[in-house]
Design an enzyme around this catalytic site. Structure first.
Site, short mmCIF file in Angstrom:
data_model
loop_
_atom_site.label_atom_id
_atom_site.label_comp_id
_atom_site.label_asym_id
_atom_site.label_seq_id
_atom_site.Cartn_x
_atom_site.Cartn_y
_atom_site.Cartn_z
N GLY A 74 0.82 -1.20 0.00
CA GLY A 74 0.00 0.00 0.00
C GLY A 74 0.86 1.26 0.00
O GLY A 74 1.89 1.33 -0.67
N SER A 75 0.44 2.25 0.79
CA SER A 75 1.06 3.58 0.74
C SER A 75 2.50 3.63 1.22
O SER A 75 3.16 4.66 1.04
CB SER A 75 0.22 4.57 1.54
OG SER A 75 -1.03 4.78 0.92
N ILE A 76 3.00 2.57 1.82
CA ILE A 76 4.43 2.52 2.15
C ILE A 76 5.25 2.75 0.88
O ILE A 76 6.32 3.37 0.90
CB ILE A 76 4.80 1.15 2.77
CG1 ILE A 76 4.08 0.94 4.10
CG2 ILE A 76 6.31 1.02 2.95
CD1 ILE A 76 4.56 1.80 5.23
#
Length: 583
Positions: free
Chosen positions: A304-306
């Site tokens: 995801g947004s990592i």
């Protein structure tokens, strides 16, 4: 009347059966005594074993210690060993009871329940002084000894791994040792984790035992003496000095269990060295599920947004950042109304609040000038390669610290690269969705790399392999990245962005502001697909932000409505700082 031919046939059948029986007896008694049947059973050893009462003091297998010298995989405790065949009425029960501080009647009851050699079940732990007093009585069948036992599986479950009997693996890995007789098919071998990867150094080449021989009726064969047998080489067993900190490992496991993290785990690295300090994965494996519950921390997960860290790094180096530019974060990457309605944000605010639209737009702009940027920058941050230490040591050409560690990926090998060229596919990839999969270990190492400003290093799980006298047999030197990495300026900008995730009142990590030190990090929520109601929830970061010491990743692979990652990260970080100050 039976015909002569039929009589001849019957005689041949009987003669064949007799010859077959004779051959079978000869095979058992004379021919295959050392390697009987496909399992290569040593019949002589098995025969002796049936007439032998034994108690294993130490199985001879090597063991693990933590970075401070604390035992990890084994416990060594004073024990009182009893051989029930030698229990006599004239034993000085009162004297023994006085030494071990139990009532004589309780001691008699304990002894009455022994059917085979074992240890007295005394509730309190005896001291070395009590152990010496017992031995001074010189009672045949009663011996005090430091006994080594393996710790139960739950502690450092996946990273340390387990041992067990595996004849097939022994035949495959150690044919020379089998031929020499230094191991047998029943010798325990590593099944997973460090027990597997370091098995060539840990495998037992001889147990330490008390041995007592009896006849069929259980009477002594060679007098009343119990023999002591141990390895002939005083330099063995070997032990592995790991990089793990036992207290930090216990802290990590305590909080992921307290907050009920059922699937996922955490990884903790030392920022300066990228050495592994602690790692825990859930669910735990048992002896029955040892190969079903893989280590989630070394397996691919959707980040995801990592992954926006990668997109941010590429945008900074490609000069795509305009500080005064506003992005419409009321929209998602599909151009539709976003449920979070973040408003108009600049790049810095977009990173702190994790706006998908900003990073989708930037990703497509970067692609116009550099179509290969996603793989290029993911590789520069160490996300696509295996992050665990590997190399050639001793006589092993491909030695790795981590068991079954997986590579990261940004594109699936099952699809054509053209399928990732559309603006939507580029946007999805840039925010860590579609087919992006990374290991938590790699993400933790990326955080450590950014925190120290580079370079990327392989993660070590062990410092050395040592002889019993502490002399080092093998040391593991640092392996640094030789290929191109991010510029110092980009590293500095990433550090500032990660701090803002926590400092910004609307940042996704603002809950960590309550800690008495500054944390830098990035959150992530990854959808697993339309069929799943659960997401991956992440928080990856390092602390203290001004003088980084620890890189920590926490991931919940069954995230519902409860955010466990931030509280777990917070509690672990707080206690780790206390532990480090004590040291």
């Amino acid at each position: 009347m039976i015909s002569q031919k039929r009589l001849m046939f019957i005689a041949i059948v009987f003669l064949s059966l007799i010859l077959l029986l004779i051959y079978r007896i000869a095979d058992i008694q004379l021919i295959s005594t050392n390697s009987f049947s496909k399992h290569k059973i040593n019949l002589i050893e098995e025969s002796v074993s049936q007439r032998t009462h034994r108690f294993t003091i130490n199985d001879g297998r090597g063991y693990f210690i933590d970075r401070n010298g604390e035992l990890l995989s084994t416990d060594v405790k004073p024990q009182i060993v009893v051989f029930p065949s030698l229990i006599k009425d004239k034993w000085p029960i009162a004297k023994i009871a006085e030494i071990v501080q139990v009532k004589p009647e309780n001691l008699r009851e304990m002894l009455a329940h022994f059917s085979k050699p074992g240890t007295l079940s005394i509730q309190h732990e005896i001291t070395v002084e009590q152990m010496n007093k017992i031995n001074s009585l010189e009672i045949p069948g009663l011996y005090a000894q430091l006994v080594t036992r393996r710790k139960p599986l739950p502690f450092a479950n996946h990273i340390l791994g387990a041992v067990g009997e595996d004849p097939k693996l022994i035949n495959q890995k150690y044919p020379d040792k089998l031929d020499k007789g230094t191991v047998t098919i029943t010798t325990k071998t590593g099944k997973n984790g460090l027990q597997y990867t370091f098995d060539p150094f840990l495998i037992s080449e001889g147990e330490s035992q008390f041995i007592y021989h009896v006849d069929r009726q259980g009477n002594p064969l060679f007098g009343l003496d119990v023999k002591y047998r141990s390895q002939t080489n005083p330099l063995y067993p070997l032990h592995v000095k790991t990089t793990i900190d036992k207290k930090m490992q216990e802290t990590m496991e305590k909080y992921i269990d307290f907050y009920g993290l059922e699937s996922g785990g955490a990884v903790l690295l030392d920022v300066n060295s990228s050495e592994l300090l602690a790692m825990a994965s859930r669910p735990l494996f048992t002896s029955k599920t040892i190969f079903k519950n893989e280590d989630k921390m070394t397996a691919q997960q959707i980040p995801g947004s990592i992954f926006k860290i990668v997109t941010a790094a590429a945008a900074i180096e490609d000069n795509k950042i305009q500080d005064n530019r506003q992005y419409d974060c009321n929209l998602n990457i599909y151009g539709k109304k976003d449920e979070r309605q973040l408003g108009l944000l600049n790049f810095k605010e977009s990173f702190a609040q994790s706006c998908n639209k900003t990073f989708g737009d930037l990703a497509n702009e970067i692609t116009d000038s550099n179509p290969e940027w996603i793989s290029e920058y993911a590789s520069k941050l160490g996300l696509l390669q295996k992050n665990g230490w590997s190399g050639k040591i001793y006589h092993l050409d491909h030695f790795s610290h981590f068991y079954n560690e997986e590579y990261g990926q940004v594109f699936s090998q099952k699809k054509k690269i053209e399928e990732y060229r559309s603006p939507l596919a580029i946007s999805q990839t840039a925010i860590g969705q579609l087919d992006v999969k990374l290991t938590p270990l790699a993400i933790a190492n990326m955080m450590a790399t950014i925190a120290r400003g580079g370079p990327w290093k392989e993660v070590k799980a062990a410092e050395s392999v040592n002889f019993a006298n502490e002399t080092e047999l093998i040391t593991f030197s640092d392996h640094e990245q030789n290929s191109e990495s991010l510029s110092p300026y980009t590293m500095m900008r990433l550090q500032a962005l990660l701090v803002d995730v926590v400092k910004d009142e609307r940042g996704t990590g603002h809950a960590l502001q309550s800690l008495p030190f500054q944390v830098a990090g990035k959150s992530g929520t990854a959808q697993k697909g339309t069929a799943s109601t659960l997401n991956n929830k992440w928080f990856a970061g390092y602390f203290p932000a001004d003088k980084p010491r620890f890189a920590l990743v926490v991931v919940d692979l069954k995230h519902d409505q409860t955010n466990r990652t931030i509280p777990i990260f917070s509690e672990i970080a707080r206690e780790l700082m206390d532990i480090s100050e004590e040291n």
